[in-house]
Design a protein around this motif. Structure first.
Motif, PDB file in Angstrom:
ATOM      1  N   LEU A  65       0.854  -1.186   0.000  1.00 25.85           N
ATOM      2  CA  LEU A  65       0.000   0.000   0.000  1.00 25.85           C
ATOM      3  C   LEU A  65       0.886   1.231   0.000  1.00 25.85           C
ATOM      4  O   LEU A  65       1.732   1.389   0.883  1.00 25.85           O
ATOM      5  CB  LEU A  65      -0.909  -0.015   1.237  1.00 25.85           C
ATOM      6  N   THR A  66       0.710   2.070  -1.003  1.00 23.65           N
ATOM      7  CA  THR A  66       1.480   3.312  -1.075  1.00 23.65           C
ATOM      8  C   THR A  66       0.516   4.485  -1.114  1.00 23.65           C
ATOM      9  O   THR A  66      -0.580   4.395  -1.666  1.00 23.65           O
ATOM     10  CB  THR A  66       2.401   3.347  -2.311  1.00 23.65           C
ATOM     11  N   GLY A  67       0.974   5.590  -0.505  1.00 22.20           N
ATOM     12  CA  GLY A  67       0.143   6.780  -0.405  1.00 22.20           C
ATOM     13  C   GLY A  67       0.760   7.962  -1.117  1.00 22.20           C
ATOM     14  O   GLY A  67       1.572   7.793  -2.033  1.00 22.20           O
ATOM     15  N   LEU A  96      -4.626   6.652   7.662  1.00 21.39           N
ATOM     16  CA  LEU A  96      -4.285   7.197   6.348  1.00 21.39           C
ATOM     17  C   LEU A  96      -4.636   8.681   6.298  1.00 21.39           C
ATOM     18  O   LEU A  96      -5.736   9.085   6.661  1.00 21.39           O
ATOM     19  CB  LEU A  96      -5.039   6.446   5.249  1.00 21.39           C
ATOM     20  N   TYR A 101      -4.188   6.687  -2.798  1.00 20.10           N
ATOM     21  CA  TYR A 101      -3.507   5.467  -2.369  1.00 20.10           C
ATOM     22  C   TYR A 101      -3.579   4.409  -3.464  1.00 20.10           C
ATOM     23  O   TYR A 101      -4.580   4.302  -4.173  1.00 20.10           O
ATOM     24  CB  TYR A 101      -4.121   4.929  -1.071  1.00 20.10           C
ATOM     25  N   GLN A 120      -6.678   1.820  -7.161  1.00 20.00           N
ATOM     26  CA  GLN A 120      -6.437   2.987  -6.318  1.00 20.00           C
ATOM     27  C   GLN A 120      -7.740   3.478  -5.699  1.00 20.00           C
ATOM     28  O   GLN A 120      -8.829   3.192  -6.174  1.00 20.00           O
ATOM     29  CB  GLN A 120      -5.775   4.095  -7.095  1.00 20.00           C
ATOM     30  N   SER A 122      -8.990   6.982  -2.774  1.00 18.90           N
ATOM     31  CA  SER A 122      -8.494   8.190  -2.106  1.00 18.90           C
ATOM     32  C   SER A 122      -9.203   8.379  -0.770  1.00 18.90           C
ATOM     33  O   SER A 122     -10.310   7.896  -0.559  1.00 18.90           O
ATOM     34  CB  SER A 122      -8.679   9.429  -2.996  1.00 18.90           C
TER      35      SER A 122
END
Length: 124
Positions: A65-67, A96, A101, A120, A122
């Protein structure tokens, strides 16, 4: 009626095609997820929930998981729902912040086939 070379070739080709097309359906395909793809949620989710077309092996499955600014978000170990082997739950270990994301997931189905994908969402 004797089998000619061309008939044997045609029969072999047909059997091969049927075998290959059957294995395509043996993969766990993502059916729906929470947060949903392209969704805008108002609160930080506590987990990512992925639902597949067939059972998955939690020990060989997970997500990255990347933000915002491609920052990695810490997640817990993937677990299967105790009542549904098609559902994978991955706890999110930090709240978060607002932003976009990316969920990069991979699973191994109970029959050993690997599948992966991305979507993805948000947080507002």
């Amino acid at each position: 009626m004797a089998f000619t070379r061309s008939r044997l070739f045609t029969l072999a080709t047909l059997l091969s095609a049927l075998t290959v097309s059957g294995s395509v359906f043996a993969h766990a395909h993502l059916q729906h997820q929470y947060p949903a793809a392209d969704a805008a949620v108002t609160a930080s989710p506590q987990a990512i929930t992925l639902n597949f077309s067939e059972g998955v092996e939690a020990n060989f499955s997970g997500i990255a998981l990347t933000g915002p600014q491609q920052a990695t978000v810490k997640t817990g170990k993937a677990k299967r729902n105790e009542k549904d082997d098609k559902q994978l739950i991955i706890p999110i270990e930090e709240a978060l912040k607002p932003g976009d994301y990316l969920v990069d997931w991979h699973v191994v189905s109970v029959d050993g086939h690997k599948t992966k994908g991305k979507y993805q969402f948000s947080v507002k």
